[in-house]
Design a protein around this motif. Structure first.
Motif, short mmCIF file in Angstrom:
data_model
loop_
_atom_site.label_atom_id
_atom_site.label_comp_id
_atom_site.label_asym_id
_atom_site.label_seq_id
_atom_site.Cartn_x
_atom_site.Cartn_y
_atom_site.Cartn_z
N ASN A 95 0.85 -1.19 0.00
CA ASN A 95 0.00 0.00 0.00
C ASN A 95 0.89 1.24 0.00
O ASN A 95 1.44 1.62 1.03
CB ASN A 95 -0.92 -0.01 1.22
CG ASN A 95 -1.79 1.23 1.30
OD1 ASN A 95 -1.96 1.94 0.30
ND2 ASN A 95 -2.33 1.50 2.47
N ARG A 96 1.02 1.88 -1.15
CA ARG A 96 1.87 3.06 -1.28
C ARG A 96 1.12 4.35 -0.98
O ARG A 96 1.73 5.43 -1.01
CB ARG A 96 2.44 3.13 -2.70
CG ARG A 96 3.34 1.95 -3.06
CD ARG A 96 3.79 2.04 -4.50
NE ARG A 96 2.65 1.95 -5.42
CZ ARG A 96 2.75 2.10 -6.73
NH1 ARG A 96 3.92 2.37 -7.28
NH2 ARG A 96 1.68 1.98 -7.50
N SER A 97 -0.15 4.28 -0.67
CA SER A 97 -0.94 5.48 -0.39
C SER A 97 -0.78 5.87 1.09
O SER A 97 -0.39 5.06 1.92
CB SER A 97 -2.42 5.23 -0.69
OG SER A 97 -3.01 4.43 0.31
N PRO A 98 -1.11 7.13 1.44
CA PRO A 98 -1.04 7.56 2.85
C PRO A 98 -2.26 7.12 3.66
O PRO A 98 -2.38 7.48 4.82
CB PRO A 98 -0.99 9.09 2.73
CG PRO A 98 -1.71 9.39 1.46
CD PRO A 98 -1.42 8.25 0.53
N ILE A 99 -3.17 6.36 3.05
CA ILE A 99 -4.41 5.96 3.71
C ILE A 99 -4.36 4.47 4.01
O ILE A 99 -4.12 3.66 3.12
CB ILE A 99 -5.62 6.27 2.82
CG1 ILE A 99 -5.67 7.77 2.51
CG2 ILE A 99 -6.92 5.82 3.48
CD1 ILE A 99 -6.75 8.15 1.52
N PRO A 100 -4.54 4.06 5.27
CA PRO A 100 -4.54 2.62 5.59
C PRO A 100 -5.76 1.93 5.01
O PRO A 100 -6.85 2.52 4.90
CB PRO A 100 -4.56 2.61 7.13
CG PRO A 100 -5.17 3.92 7.51
CD PRO A 100 -4.76 4.90 6.46
N LEU A 101 -5.58 0.68 4.63
CA LEU A 101 -6.67 -0.13 4.08
C LEU A 101 -7.20 -1.03 5.18
O LEU A 101 -6.52 -1.97 5.61
CB LEU A 101 -6.18 -0.97 2.90
CG LEU A 101 -5.46 -0.20 1.77
CD1 LEU A 101 -5.07 -1.17 0.67
CD2 LEU A 101 -6.34 0.92 1.23
N LEU A 102 -8.41 -0.74 5.64
CA LEU A 102 -9.01 -1.50 6.73
C LEU A 102 -10.04 -2.48 6.18
O LEU A 102 -10.60 -2.29 5.11
CB LEU A 102 -9.67 -0.55 7.73
CG LEU A 102 -8.75 0.55 8.30
CD1 LEU A 102 -9.54 1.45 9.24
CD2 LEU A 102 -7.56 -0.05 9.00
N GLN A 103 -10.30 -3.54 6.95
CA GLN A 103 -11.28 -4.56 6.58
C GLN A 103 -11.01 -5.08 5.17
O GLN A 103 -11.92 -5.15 4.33
CB GLN A 103 -12.70 -4.01 6.71
CG GLN A 103 -13.04 -3.53 8.09
CD GLN A 103 -14.47 -3.00 8.18
OE1 GLN A 103 -15.31 -3.35 7.37
NE2 GLN A 103 -14.74 -2.16 9.17
N THR A 162 -9.56 -11.11 7.09
CA THR A 162 -9.24 -10.16 8.15
C THR A 162 -7.94 -9.38 7.95
O THR A 162 -7.34 -8.92 8.91
CB THR A 162 -9.14 -10.90 9.50
OG1 THR A 162 -8.15 -11.93 9.40
CG2 THR A 162 -10.48 -11.53 9.85
N ALA A 163 -7.49 -9.23 6.74
CA ALA A 163 -6.21 -8.54 6.52
C ALA A 163 -6.37 -7.03 6.68
O ALA A 163 -7.42 -6.46 6.38
CB ALA A 163 -5.68 -8.86 5.13
N GLU A 164 -5.32 -6.37 7.16
CA GLU A 164 -5.25 -4.92 7.22
C GLU A 164 -3.89 -4.49 6.68
O GLU A 164 -2.86 -5.05 7.05
CB GLU A 164 -5.44 -4.40 8.65
CG GLU A 164 -6.83 -4.63 9.20
CD GLU A 164 -7.05 -3.93 10.53
OE1 GLU A 164 -6.10 -3.25 11.00
OE2 GLU A 164 -8.14 -4.07 11.10
N VAL A 165 -3.90 -3.51 5.80
CA VAL A 165 -2.68 -3.03 5.17
C VAL A 165 -2.52 -1.55 5.51
O VAL A 165 -3.27 -0.71 5.01
CB VAL A 165 -2.70 -3.22 3.64
CG1 VAL A 165 -1.33 -2.90 3.05
CG2 VAL A 165 -3.12 -4.64 3.29
N GLY A 166 -1.58 -1.23 6.37
CA GLY A 166 -1.37 0.15 6.78
C GLY A 166 -0.77 1.00 5.67
O GLY A 166 -0.30 0.49 4.66
N ASN A 167 -0.81 2.30 5.88
CA ASN A 167 -0.23 3.20 4.88
C ASN A 167 1.27 2.99 4.78
O ASN A 167 1.98 2.98 5.77
CB ASN A 167 -0.55 4.66 5.22
CG ASN A 167 -0.13 5.03 6.63
OD1 ASN A 167 -0.46 4.33 7.58
ND2 ASN A 167 0.60 6.11 6.77
N GLY A 168 1.75 2.78 3.57
CA GLY A 168 3.15 2.51 3.32
C GLY A 168 3.60 1.12 3.71
O GLY A 168 4.80 0.83 3.66
#
Length: 321
Positions: A95-103, A162-168
């Motif tokens: 995830n290269r965006s500044p926004i975390p990907l939740l759910q 249930t994966a979560e991908v944080g920003n960066g």
């Protein structure tokens, strides 16, 4: 008896005229205020519609930016299988965006590449590392692999909930894919997450292939070496078994050392469950950067027509997923 008529006084007439003027003035003022309020209401509705359109456009732009910032990669490499043949898939979601990907949900689809696949092929997908902290955990799924399209009614699918991908951040997984028959496969991985603006479901997908060369134990034997027992005697396949392959692709697929040259009588060896199939170089094609090879095998009577065509296709292009 006489009657006298009573006439209005000038003062009374002036009062009536003043009252009529006041009523008319109030009416005009009310109409002016009503028109102003209506104009203000129309302007407010227009501004709200414009603001809503701008918000919608900004949300779409942000969603597109986030989707473009999610990078999905798959790399396939041959591995030992408890049954049949297998390959390891290394999955990475960055995830290269500044926004975390939740759910976030990660889905995998598999199907046989050949549409005329007649026999039933059993497929097993399982985690290689089961206790990866912060990584994807798929568990194990067994099913039947059938021919079809990975975009339409996937014949075989597996889902991570249930994966979560944080920003960066990067989330990885390594799964083993095992089949009980040597077959080319198509696959697709999809990453689903909620839009940070609208809450709608967004999807980023990536298609990949699993080739025969990623299921076989491939090696290179120069003419000065010998095949290890018990596969020292390989015989030419009966019938037309000559194919031309690209040298650069053969070097990559069979891990040919840079210091080793490719010349006549060298062999590109493929092993699977005790069976050995090889391509023996019979001529160097200098004009095309290729080599002409013939199939040799431990069982010279084997019908390898379909496999020969598939290997010829794979060796003519990159075999990475």
């Amino acid at each position: 008896m006489s009657h006298s008529s009573k006439l209005d006084s000038p003062e009374r007439s002036e009062q009536a005229s003043d009252a009529s003027s006041i009523v008319q003035g109030l009416s005009d003022t009310a109409q002016t205020i009503g028109g102003s309020l209506q104009a203000m209401q129309q302007a407010l509705v227009g501004n709200m519609q414009q603001a809503a359109q701008m918000t919608l456009s900004m949300n779409k732009m942000m969603e597109e930016l986030v989707k473009r910032s999610v990078q999905v990669s798959v790399f396939a490499q041959r591995s030992e299988a408890s049954r049949g043949v297998g390959t390891h898939l290394r999955l990475a979601i960055h995830n290269r965006s500044p926004i975390p990907l939740l759910q976030t949900r990660v889905k995998l689809w598999f199907c046989a590449r050949q549409q005329d696949q007649d026999s039933s092929v059993q497929l097993c997908v399982r985690d290689v590392v089961k206790d990866t902290t912060g990584g994807l955990v798929f568990g194990q799924t067994d099913g039947e692999l059938s021919a079809g399209l990975v975009d339409e009614g996937a014949p075989f699918a597996q889902t991570e909930q249930t994966a979560e991908v944080g920003n960066g951040a990067t989330v990885e997984a390594e799964v083993a894919v095992e089949v009980d028959a040597l077959v080319q496969m198509n696959g697709r991985i999809a990453v689903e997450f909620l839009s940070p603006g609208t809450g709608q479901l967004l999807t980023v997908s990536h298609r990949f292939g699993i080739h025969l060369l990623q299921l076989l134990d491939c090696s290179f034997v120069c003419k000065k070496s010998a095949l290890s027992a018990p596969h020292t005697e390989l015989q030419a396949i009966t019938g037309d078994s000559h194919i031309s392959i690209d040298i650069a692709q053969a070097r990559a697929a069979f891990a040919v050392p840079p210091a080793d040259g490719i010349e006549t009588d060298c062999m590109f060896v493929m092993r699977s469950k005790g069976n050995t199939l090889a391509l023996r170089v019979i001529r160097i094609l200098e004009d095309t950067n290729g080599v002409l090879c013939e199939f040799v095998a431990s069982d010279s009577e084997s019908d390898l027509t379909a496999m020969r065509l598939q290997l010829s296709e794979e060796l003519g292009k990159s075999n990475n997923a």
